[in-house]
Design an enzyme around this catalytic site. Sequence first.
Site, mmCIF file in Angstrom:
data_model
loop_
_atom_site.group_PDB
_atom_site.id
_atom_site.type_symbol
_atom_site.label_atom_id
_atom_site.label_comp_id
_atom_site.label_asym_id
_atom_site.label_seq_id
_atom_site.Cartn_x
_atom_site.Cartn_y
_atom_site.Cartn_z
ATOM 1 N N GLY A 30 -1.225 2.525 -15.070
ATOM 2 C CA GLY A 30 -0.570 2.884 -13.888
ATOM 3 C C GLY A 30 -1.373 4.037 -13.075
ATOM 4 O O GLY A 30 -2.457 4.115 -13.236
ATOM 5 N N ASN A 72 -4.861 2.476 -17.792
ATOM 6 C CA ASN A 72 -3.746 3.304 -18.466
ATOM 7 C C ASN A 72 -2.660 3.261 -18.003
ATOM 8 O O ASN A 72 -1.997 4.191 -18.068
ATOM 9 C CB ASN A 72 -4.803 4.870 -18.161
ATOM 10 C CG ASN A 72 -4.711 5.325 -16.526
ATOM 11 O OD1 ASN A 72 -4.288 4.432 -16.033
ATOM 12 N ND2 ASN A 72 -5.513 6.290 -16.547
ATOM 13 N N HIS A 109 2.248 -14.953 21.194
ATOM 14 C CA HIS A 109 2.380 -14.947 19.975
ATOM 15 C C HIS A 109 1.589 -13.417 19.550
ATOM 16 O O HIS A 109 0.647 -13.237 20.421
ATOM 17 C CB HIS A 109 1.832 -15.798 18.797
ATOM 18 C CG HIS A 109 0.530 -16.161 19.050
ATOM 19 N ND1 HIS A 109 -0.011 -16.927 20.355
ATOM 20 C CD2 HIS A 109 -0.723 -15.978 18.291
ATOM 21 C CE1 HIS A 109 -1.459 -17.168 20.125
ATOM 22 N NE2 HIS A 109 -1.749 -16.695 18.970
ATOM 23 N N HIS A 110 1.749 -12.666 18.440
ATOM 24 C CA HIS A 110 1.156 -11.533 18.415
ATOM 25 C C HIS A 110 1.473 -10.453 19.233
ATOM 26 O O HIS A 110 0.759 -9.361 19.245
ATOM 27 C CB HIS A 110 -0.276 -11.634 18.113
ATOM 28 C CG HIS A 110 -1.005 -12.729 16.988
ATOM 29 N ND1 HIS A 110 -0.022 -13.252 15.989
ATOM 30 C CD2 HIS A 110 -2.023 -13.379 16.727
ATOM 31 C CE1 HIS A 110 -0.582 -14.096 15.494
ATOM 32 N NE2 HIS A 110 -2.004 -14.081 15.641
ATOM 33 N N GLY A 113 -8.144 9.695 1.384
ATOM 34 C CA GLY A 113 -7.418 9.676 -0.326
ATOM 35 C C GLY A 113 -6.599 8.063 -0.252
ATOM 36 O O GLY A 113 -5.537 8.258 -0.722
ATOM 37 N N ASP A 171 -7.024 -16.518 16.425
ATOM 38 C CA ASP A 171 -7.429 -17.365 17.507
ATOM 39 C C ASP A 171 -7.989 -16.516 18.784
ATOM 40 O O ASP A 171 -8.703 -17.152 19.738
ATOM 41 C CB ASP A 171 -6.246 -18.358 17.985
ATOM 42 C CG ASP A 171 -5.027 -17.379 18.338
ATOM 43 O OD1 ASP A 171 -4.765 -16.227 17.834
ATOM 44 O OD2 ASP A 171 -4.118 -18.013 18.801
ATOM 45 N N ASP A 218 -6.434 0.888 -13.104
ATOM 46 C CA ASP A 218 -5.967 -0.228 -13.012
ATOM 47 C C ASP A 218 -4.815 -0.432 -11.976
ATOM 48 O O ASP A 218 -4.564 -1.408 -11.345
ATOM 49 C CB ASP A 218 -5.425 -0.673 -14.342
ATOM 50 C CG ASP A 218 -4.484 0.488 -14.841
ATOM 51 O OD1 ASP A 218 -4.158 1.360 -14.469
ATOM 52 O OD2 ASP A 218 -3.826 0.273 -16.071
ATOM 53 N N GLU A 221 -0.873 10.461 -9.909
ATOM 54 C CA GLU A 221 0.680 10.655 -9.336
ATOM 55 C C GLU A 221 1.272 11.290 -10.635
ATOM 56 O O GLU A 221 2.319 12.244 -10.289
ATOM 57 C CB GLU A 221 1.103 9.245 -8.935
ATOM 58 C CG GLU A 221 0.354 8.688 -7.940
ATOM 59 C CD GLU A 221 0.156 9.349 -6.462
ATOM 60 O OE1 GLU A 221 0.438 10.726 -6.557
ATOM 61 O OE2 GLU A 221 -0.491 8.698 -5.452
ATOM 62 N N GLU A 278 -7.288 -7.932 6.627
ATOM 63 C CA GLU A 278 -8.034 -6.896 7.618
ATOM 64 C C GLU A 278 -8.321 -5.530 6.958
ATOM 65 O O GLU A 278 -9.077 -4.539 7.361
ATOM 66 C CB GLU A 278 -7.489 -6.834 8.853
ATOM 67 C CG GLU A 278 -7.451 -8.010 9.771
ATOM 68 C CD GLU A 278 -6.144 -9.030 9.453
ATOM 69 O OE1 GLU A 278 -6.146 -10.216 10.047
ATOM 70 O OE2 GLU A 278 -5.727 -8.959 8.312
#
Length: 621
Positions: free
Chosen positions: A508, A506, A133-134, A449, A31, A479, A512, A54
């Site tokens: 996951g 694969n 608000h916000h 990254g 708004d 994925d 990592e 966003e």
Amino acid sequence: MSQGKEMHLGNFLLSRLAELGAKTIQGVPGDYNMGFLDQIEDHPQVRWCGNANELNAAYSADGYARTAFPGHNGLDKTTTTGRGKVGVVVTTFGVGELSALNGIAGCFAERLPVVHIVGTPSTSAQGDHALLHHTLGDGRFDAFEEMSRKISIASVRLGDFKDDATGAVTAIDRALTVGFRQARPIYISLPTDLVNMTVPASSLEKKLSLDEEADDADAGKACLEEVVSRIKRAKDPIILVDACTIRHGCLQEAHQLVNESGLPVFSTPMGKGAIDETHPQFGGIYVGTNTEPAIKELVESSDLIISLGALLSDFNTANFSYRTPRSNTIEFHSTRVMVGHATYQGVSMKNILPRVTSAISGDLSKRLAETKKQLNKYENRLPSREEEGENAGPDGQAISQEWLWPRIGQFLKPSDQIIAETGTSAFGSLAIRLPGSKIPSFHAQILWGSIGWSVGACLGISLASREENLGRVMLFVGDGSLQLTVQEISTMVREGLTPILFVLSNEGYEIERKIHGPQRSYNNVATWDHEKLLESFADPLRDSSVGGDRQNFKESHEHDIKPSETKYYAVKTKKQLEDLLNDEAFNKADKLQLVEIYMRRGDAPKALLGQAKTTQASNRY
């Protein structure tokens, strides 16, 4: 938009953004920004593209700003800046702008000119410290702007100029110029009651001054003499091209230096695509200790590294493992040149590189004839079964990382735009020798990254590619990363865009797993049915008994842009992928296509394995 000698402040801002190449503006309505969104939809030079959230909008603005194109990339002299588009994202105050900040931070880190425009409460509400608000409920209306200051090169609070139209346009022009020249984000807050504030229409008569500022004359002269002397004394000099060569519009200057000097040229991961990889002087990608041995030897045996636009981050240098002494390095940057241990401030690579090229042109090429014979062996060669090892599976038909990337390299065309997600895809795609192209065609977020970045960036790059008539757009994403920002595929469909989405399945987060916790559950993700997922995004105009008047929606939808058709492919073997890549209909890329490539969990590109090893040592868990 304009009333004779006056125009609205919002329309002035939009006209300036169009001047900087922005044809599409993205974001999410709220708004506090919808009066400005009205102006966007009514403006003749820009159009609105709403996003799912966003964060995705900021990622997409990032991708949009990365896209260089003929006329703006420095290889065509119709412009002097040598830069591409400015990205623009519009959010609402507080909740909206905070959602975008991760994406804006990535733009700051990776040197991208993105304008973040925030619709804020009226100046009177802010002056009264109203409990709106916000807000945080404590009367502060500058808290979020202060957060953004840390990741913006300039901030403009237009509420400070509610009684000063000239000051408002001057502040906007100054911030846009700084952001574009320095390739960094800027922040503009626009109160609801100032959107239609009148400013002089004559403010647009003088174009923004985007040309490079003149160098410090004395520093430039001394720097040129020292640089030329060093290059002429060197026996085996090479050129190493990095990301800021692209970001600061120095592609033309870099190519001239390469062509006229005859020197061998290499690029970093972040500089990939800056130099035509089919060029006879191109030697490959240098990543410190994570470099192919033959390329590593050529770079590190050189007695002089001519470095263009270096961004020496950990993933760009294999954890700072360059074996190139500073004393043997000349670094050209946007505002300084470093020669050995000396620094010449106020000297830009864009200004000085043509002078260096002119001074050394023709002097070196004869000495380098033997070196050239060693170059351009960087190719899309498919590996042998032995090189693939167990990742090829018992029948040799499993799609391994070792096989996938050179095969994709054979599939690419010079006009294609390639987006590689942080992680497996970014490291795997370093093995691709890109086809010859006059513009940067490879995009990866190697420094910041942020996983999930690539899906939003794919939207922005697709929008820019359509506007400038570039080639096919291809996304390579795992994925796991896909699940963070998958909603933006629906925006691509609605916008009639037709990228090819290669999803590496694969189970996951493989990057990592390689760094830490290969058997830990936190590196796993839920298994999705990607075919049904695509179907859920694929028909926004279907007849329905809910959702209002569908016919009216069809008639008013996005200025007659037809939503894209979609197609899903499941690929589990080399033969299936070969057949698909050779299929004429698939190659047309006239619909949005999602290709799910099933890969063995635990398989990873060599470059990723090398980086994971150095990161493990650095983290010291």
